[in-house]
Each structure stands twice: as structure tokens, then as C-alpha cells.
Design an enzyme around this catalytic site. Structure first.
Site, PDB file in Angstrom:
ATOM      1  N   HIS A  35     -16.403  -0.672  16.562  1.00 38.63           N
ATOM      2  CA  HIS A  35     -16.550  -2.009  15.988  1.00 38.63           C
ATOM      3  C   HIS A  35     -15.270  -2.258  15.196  1.00 38.63           C
ATOM      4  O   HIS A  35     -15.018  -1.608  14.188  1.00 38.63           O
ATOM      5  CB  HIS A  35     -17.777  -2.057  15.072  1.00 38.63           C
ATOM      6  CG  HIS A  35     -17.900  -3.338  14.294  1.00 38.63           C
ATOM      7  ND1 HIS A  35     -19.000  -4.167  14.384  1.00 38.63           N
ATOM      8  CD2 HIS A  35     -17.054  -3.941  13.415  1.00 38.63           C
ATOM      9  CE1 HIS A  35     -18.824  -5.224  13.593  1.00 38.63           C
ATOM     10  NE2 HIS A  35     -17.646  -5.104  12.991  1.00 38.63           N
ATOM     11  N   ARG A  74     -17.933 -16.299   6.430  1.00 36.66           N
ATOM     12  CA  ARG A  74     -18.077 -16.029   4.993  1.00 36.66           C
ATOM     13  C   ARG A  74     -17.237 -14.812   4.645  1.00 36.66           C
ATOM     14  O   ARG A  74     -16.629 -14.208   5.526  1.00 36.66           O
ATOM     15  CB  ARG A  74     -19.533 -15.725   4.679  1.00 36.66           C
ATOM     16  CG  ARG A  74     -20.035 -14.601   5.570  1.00 36.66           C
ATOM     17  CD  ARG A  74     -21.387 -14.075   5.170  1.00 36.66           C
ATOM     18  NE  ARG A  74     -21.993 -13.277   6.221  1.00 36.66           N
ATOM     19  CZ  ARG A  74     -21.719 -12.012   6.484  1.00 36.66           C
ATOM     20  NH1 ARG A  74     -20.820 -11.355   5.778  1.00 36.66           N
ATOM     21  NH2 ARG A  74     -22.316 -11.372   7.470  1.00 36.66           N
TER      22      ARG A  74
END
Ligand code: ADP
Length: 677
Positions: A208, A292
Site C-alpha cells: 500500500h 482530508r
């Protein structure tokens, strides 16, 4: 720039935002629920407004209440932190309608990325590479299954409205599909009020890797390099680092470009993260974009020397990005470890409790601790059980890793189970050192990571025994000094017996092993300590005397067999935690009459793993069940837990019904195993 902002969040991120606001001379308003009256973020802010009851649905998720608080206090902008309202387009629009700046991207960008499936459609059109899969509108179970079957297993079911790993299920075969789909839909519905699913090919060993992007209102955009967040449990990150180890410049530039392309496709503004899966052959696929600030943003701050919250505030106030792409460089290496109240040995289930002792490592240029709790605070069922983020930096990965393991060994918490020892074992393992990373890291190396640290009984047992003797003696003299006859021999706890050496005997349970220990007070004031269990026997000589300063408060300075050791010992609920530089050891006294210690564990597995709600009883009472069949489904801390039949047998009776609240440890069913033939 703003004069006053409201932080629509709690915990460490609220504290984090307040710190930067204060640095910039901006006043801050906190909001809080009933559970957070005395919390750190409230104490740190200039003002605070109560917005409701403890459950987040009745406080931190109430957009109207947050807006009212902003209007009441005259805040010009709202920082949403992460989670809660941070990716809520309606909230962002409501802020705008009330002339309050939402410190985040425009409504359209949040909406575009709000659904994982819609986001994939947009990114696919913009030419960003996608994980192969199905993200269509037809949601009938049969169609979903057909797609999964056609793709070939394993596949991953994801809630299109998802986040935080909720509503996500790995499916390894067609047979498992229906049960997994039902569970994922149910979890998604209860978490997001929406049960639509998408299906992706499950990549078995990807990393990831995510890219931090930033855009201003003038249309300038940069990427602040990558973070590797491959080390995950339950598909959620536990240790993140920047830069990604072994990243080559070509791949970095290609991922950066793809991330900028993704952000531009939705007219982005502010801080955002584009998440990718990176395969062994360096191909990468867009997974999702978080509109965000991320939990793990500090590692990017450490390697770039920038304050990303400051960037957010500047951009939201209409200023241009502080730096251009060619002014940004990577300096050194940084790790973040998330310290959670959770039990790695019980499937990482969140744990509640009071942080009766909390001593983080000392902060320095190399060590940063972002936290929202103080000693004495409670980790409750209402919110995320993260206690702190431990962030370290040094010139290169090896040195930064040494900082990380050192700081983890200094992190001292008692009162609740934590993942600190697990993180230490992980960070200290050879594969992690070699950066042999992929998202299956924890499963693959579980032997290395999950072992209980073999404590050196020879070192810790004498310390524990010594502590108990000294503590008892000190408690006795405190009692004596408060009594009407302070010199009464009955107050002496020195173990004195006529005609015998003075000795103290204890039975204790130390890191799960039952031991009999005895300490004999010698003429010179030292002690001889002996200890035995079924498979250990040891003796040790402690120099010093009761009257010396061996134990002061919770600090124990002992000389054992000529080795000076320093330990901290704290007690909570009858359990002692002994911390040394190398390990944490827990022990408790066993009362002589407490009988069979194992008895209570007999019904384990059929009792509630923690406080929570019964969401489903998939079988009916009195019906036969097979071993492993799901019999009770609970939800606790926003996650679903399945309680399965321990053997073939019958559920005679359920003690609870759907919707009931149950306490952790409560027995859930009366289960009768079938007679074996
Ligand atoms: P959430 O938003 O719920 O956190 P994500 O889509 O960000 O879910 O995925 C979380 C993690 O799940 C990823 O970091 C990765 O480890 C794993 N994951 C997601 N999609 C895949 C996939 N297609 N194949 C393998 N692993 C995946």
C-alpha cells in the site's frame, strides 16, 4: 488568515490542529461530547462547546450542532480533522452556506470521491490505472456473484461508501461468497447507512503506497512524495513510513503524476491522499482518494520539514502553496507507529479501560508523540481506541528504525491491553528490518511477531518479589503511623517469626506462569529470594536493606546478584506492571484460596468478547449446528464479531435477543456439544 477556527473533532487530531493554530496566532474552539468533558483537546483549546452525548452519532457527527457552535463562537473556519464529518459533503456545503470556511476540498471533490465506485469510474476516465473489478450499479447478489466467479478468486468485497476497513470481506471461493456478501452488506449498512458493494480482484502481495497531494485555490498542485502503509491488520494501517523503502525515482514520479492527475480530475483543493496498490512488478493501481488529512501525515512532515496543517490553513485562507514541486525534497526517513488499546492476541479486538499509568518516551528532534489522552483518561467504547501516534525521524531507515524500537521500549502504559509489545516485536523483526513489505506482512510473519516476549524470569522474579516485600513493609508503616499505637509489633510486616528467619512467601502469576516465591530477610538487611514453578527454580541475592532507598514511590532501584537494575512498578486493579528498559512484566498475587484458575475460561468463545450490541442470531434456539457455524453476531466498537459454535451441537437457549446491549464477558448462549460417537 483566520483569527479563530473551530475543530470539529476530538483526540489527538484535535490537539494536533490546535498546536499549529496556536503557532500561527489563531484562536481555537473545541467541541466535545459528554464523554470528553475533561479531555485534553478541550483543555488545550481557547474555548470549548458541548455538542451532545457520548455516542458520536449524538455529538461529533451532528453537523448542525457543530455549525451552531461555530456560529456561537464566531469561528471563521472549521477544521474537520479525519473521520467524523471530514468527508461529509453535506457538512462542507452547510459550512459554505453559513459563510464559514470548510478547511478541506470543495463540495464537488468530496462528492466525487465519496463513493468508491463513482471514484473508480472518474479515475478510469481520467486515465488513472485501476484495480480490476466490478463497480457497477446492478447490486443483485446473483450478479455480484457472477462477476466474482468470472474474475476468479480471491476477490475483495468493499462497501462503496466504505472506510476504515468496514464492510470489507475477502472471499476465497464461490462457496464462501454468499455469507461474506451478507456480512459485508450488514456491516456497511450499520456503519454508513448504505449497503452497496464493489468487487475487486484481491491482489495477494501488494504494497500500500499512497501519495500526499496538495492544491491551492489558484490551481497549483504538488505532491509531497509517498508513504508506505503496507503493514496492516484487518486491512488497517499500524506502522507507516516515508519514503517507501526501495522506491525508485521513475516509479515515484509516475505515481506522483498519476496522483496529481487524479486530483486535477476533480478540481481538488487542500490536502488529499491518493492511495495505490503497488505490485511486485512496480505496476500500481488506484484504490481510492481520501479528501482530508490522513492519520499518518506526520511521516510526510518529518521528511519534508513542512507542517501540513499550516499548509491546510494557508490554502483554506486563500494563500498560494508555500512551496513549489522543485523546492520540495526528501530528507531522511520517518516511521509512525499507532499505539492502540487493542489485543493483538485476540484478533486485535479493541479494548477499553482506564489509562492508570501512561508514560510516553521523551520527545526530541527524533521522537514525536501525537496524542489526545493523559494518564487517568478512559479508552471508552464510543471512539477509536488509538492512544497515540509515535513518530520518529533519522537520517536513514536503519537509524530511524533504531529510534522506533528504542522509543517503543520506553512506552509505558498500564490499565488496558495495548499493542506496544506487538509493535516492538514487529519493528524489531528481521523481515521488517529488511523492508520485506507487503500488506500480508503481519500474517506472513506471525511467528516472529506474536510470540510473547520470553521474559527472563531470573531477572524479573526477584524484582517482583522484592517489590512486594518492600511495598508491604511501606504500607504497614503508613498504617502504623496513622494508628493510635504506632509502635505496636502487630504493625510490623517484616515477616518476623520467633525462632525462625524472617521470610515472606507469595504465590504469584507472572506473565501467565504461576510461581511460588519466597524472600528471606538476612541479618545484613539484604534478601535471599527463591522462586519455583513446575519448570523453573531460581535463587537470587539482593543487596541493600529495607531501610535504604530501594523503593521510592513507584521507582525500584535494586542490586540483584551484583547487577543494578532500575524498574518502575505501578498497580491497578490488583495487577502490577513492572517496566524495565527491556520489557514489561505483569504480575498479580494469587490469594491462597482462589482455587482453579482455569475454570472460568471454560465457556470462552461463547461469551461476548467486549461490550457491544447483538446484531443478529443467524440460527434458532434448539436447532442443531455444526462446528464453526456462526451463532451470534455482535457489533462492538463499530466492528462486527462473529461467535461460532465450538463443536457440533445445539444452541439450547440464547440469553440475549437482537438489539440487546451486552457487557464484555457476558455469556451469550447455552450451548450443548453433541455427544461424540
Ligand atoms: P478503507 O477505505 O475501508 O480503509 P481501502 O480501499 O483503503 O479501504 O483498503 C484498505 C486496505 O485493504 C488496503 O490498504 C489494502 O491493504 C487492502 N486492499 C484494498 N483493496 C485491495 C485489493 N484489491 N487487493 C488486495 N488488497 C486490497
Amino acid at each position: 488568515m483566520f483569527d479563530k477556527i473551530l475543530i470539529a473533532n476530538r483526540g489527538e487530531i484535535a490537539c494536533r490542529v490546535i498546536r499549529t493554530a496556536r503557532k500561527l496566532g489563531i484562536r481555537t474552539v473545541a467541541v466535545y461530547s459528554d464523554a470528553d468533558v475533561d479531555s485534553l483537546h478541550v483543555a488545550m483549546a481557547d474555548e470549548a462547546v458541548h455538542i451532545g452525548a457520548a455516542p458520536s452519532k449524538e455529538s461529533y457527527l451532528l453537523a448542525d450542532r457543530v455549525l451552531e457552535a461555530a456560529k456561537l463562537t464566531g469561528a471563521q473556519a472549521v477544521h474537520p480533522g479525519y473521520g467524523f464529518l471530514s468527508e461529509n459533503a453535506a457538512f462542507s456545503a452547510a459550512c459554505k452556506a453559513n459563510n464559514i470556511v470548510f478547511i478541506g476540498p470543495p463540495v464537488g471533490a468530496i462528492e466525487a470521491m465519496g463513493s468508491k465506485s463513482a471514484a473508480k469510474t472518474i479515475m478510469g476516465k481520467a486515465g488513472v490505472p485501476l484495480v480490476p473489478g466490478y463497480h457497477g450499479d446492478d447490486q443483485s447478489p446473483a450478479v455480484l456473484k457472477q462477476h466474482a466467479d468470472a474474475m476468479g478468486y480471491p476477490v475483495l468485497l468493499k462497501a462503496t461508501a466504505g472506510g476504515g476497513g468496514k464492510g470489507m470481506r475477502q472471499v476465497w471461493s464461490s462457496e464462501e461468497f454468499d455469507e461474506a456478501l451478507e456480512a459485508a452488506k450488514r456491516e456497511s449498512l450499520s456503519s454508513f447507512g448504505d449497503d452497496r458493494m464493489l468487487i475487486e480482484k484481491y491482489l495477494t502481495q501488494p504494497r500500500h503506497v499512497e501519495i500526499q497531494v496538495f492544491f491551492d485555490q489558484q490551481g497549483n498542485g504538488v505532491f509531497l512524495f509517498e508513504r508506505d502503509c503496507s503493514v496492516q491488520r484487518r486491512h488497517q494501517k499500524v506502522i507507516e513510513e516515508a519514503p517507501a523503502p526501495g522506491m525508485n525515482e521513475m516509479v515515484r514520479a509516475a505515481m506522483g503524476d498519476a496522483a496529481l492527475l487524479a486530483a486535477k480530475a476533480i478540481d481538488y483543493e487542500g490536502a488529499g491522499t491518493v492511495e495505490f496498490l503497488l505490485d511486485k512488478d512496480d505496476t500500481f493501481y488506484f484504490m481510492e482518494m481520501n479528501t482530508r488529512l490522513q492519520v499518518e501525515h506526520p511521516v510526510t512532515e518529518m521528511i519534508t520539514g513542512q507542517d501540513l496543517v499550516e499548509w491546510q490553513l494557508r490554502v483554506a485562507a486563500g494563500q498560494a502553496l508555500p512551496l513549489s514541486q522543485d523546492q520540495l525534497t526528501i530528507n531522511g526517513h520517518s516511521f509512525e507507529a499507532r499505539i492502540y488499546a487493542e489485543d493483538p492476541n485476540n484478533d486485535f479486538l479493541p479494548v477499553t479501560g482506564t489509562l492508570s499509568y501512561l508514560q510516553p518516551p521523551e520527545e526530541s528532534a527524533h521522537v514525536r508523540v501525537d496524542t489526545g489522552v493523559l494518564q487517568g483518561d478512559e479508552v471508552s467504547v464510543y471512539y477509536d481506541p488509538m492512544i497515540a501516534k509515535l513518530i520518529v525521524w533519522d537520517e536513514d531507515r536503519n537509524r530511524a528504525l533504531a529510534r522506533l524500537t528504542q522509543a517503543l521500549s520506553e512506552y509505558r502504559i498500564s490499565g488496558t491491553v495495548t499493542n506496544v509489545e506487538f509493535l516492538y516485536n514487529l519493528a524489531n523483526s528481521e523481515p521488517f528490518r529488511k523492508a520485506d513489505l507487503d500488506t500480508g506482512f503481519i500474517d506472513k510473519h506471525s511467528d516472529l511477531i506474536f510470540h510473547k516476549n520470553q521474559i527472563e524470569l531470573k531477572k524479573y522474579l526477584p524484582l517482583a518479589t522484592l517489590y512486594l516485600i518492600l511495598k508491604r513493609d511501606q504500607d504497614a508503616s503508613t498504617q502504623a503511623s496513622q494508628s493510635s499505637d504506632p509502635y505496636s509489633p502487630w504493625h510490623s510486616a517484616a515477616g518476623w517469626r520467633t525462632g525462625a528467619d524472617s521470610r515472606h512467601d507469595y504465590s504469584l502469576l507472572i506473565n501467565g506462569t504461576e510461581m511460588t516465591v519466597s524472600g528471606k530477610v538476612l541479618n545484613d538487611g539484604g534478601f535471599d529470594i527463591s522462586a519455583s514453578s513446575d519448570d523453573v527454580a531460581l535463587t537470587a541475592r539482593v543487596s541493600g536493606s529495607l531501610s535504604s532507598d530501594i523503593l521510592k514511590g513507584d521507582q525500584l532501584h535494586a542490586n540483584i546478584d551484583g547487577h543494578r537494575i532500575h524498574a518502575t512498578v505501578v498497580a491497578h486493579d490488583g495487577i502490577y506492571s513492572l517496566f524495565t528498559q527491556d520489557a514489561t512484566v505483569q504480575f498479580n498475587l494469587i490469594a491462597p484460596d482462589c482455587g482453579d484458575l482455569d475454570g472460568a475460561a471454560g465457556a470462552a468463545g461463547l461469551s461476548a468478547p467486549m461490550n457491544g450490541t447483538i446484531v443478529a442470531l443467524p440460527v434458532t434456539a434448539e436447532s442443531p449446528v455444526k462446528e464453526g457455524q456462526a451463532i451470534v453476531i455482535m457489533e462492538a466498537m463499530k466492528m462486527e464479531h462473529t461467535i461460532r459454535a465450538p463443536a457440533d451441537g445445539t444452541v439450547v437457549e440464547f440469553y440475549f435477543k437482537e438489539g440487546d446491549l451486552v457487557d464484555g464477558g457476558a455469556e451469550l448462549v447455552n450451548f450443548e456439544a453433541a455427544e461424540s460417537e
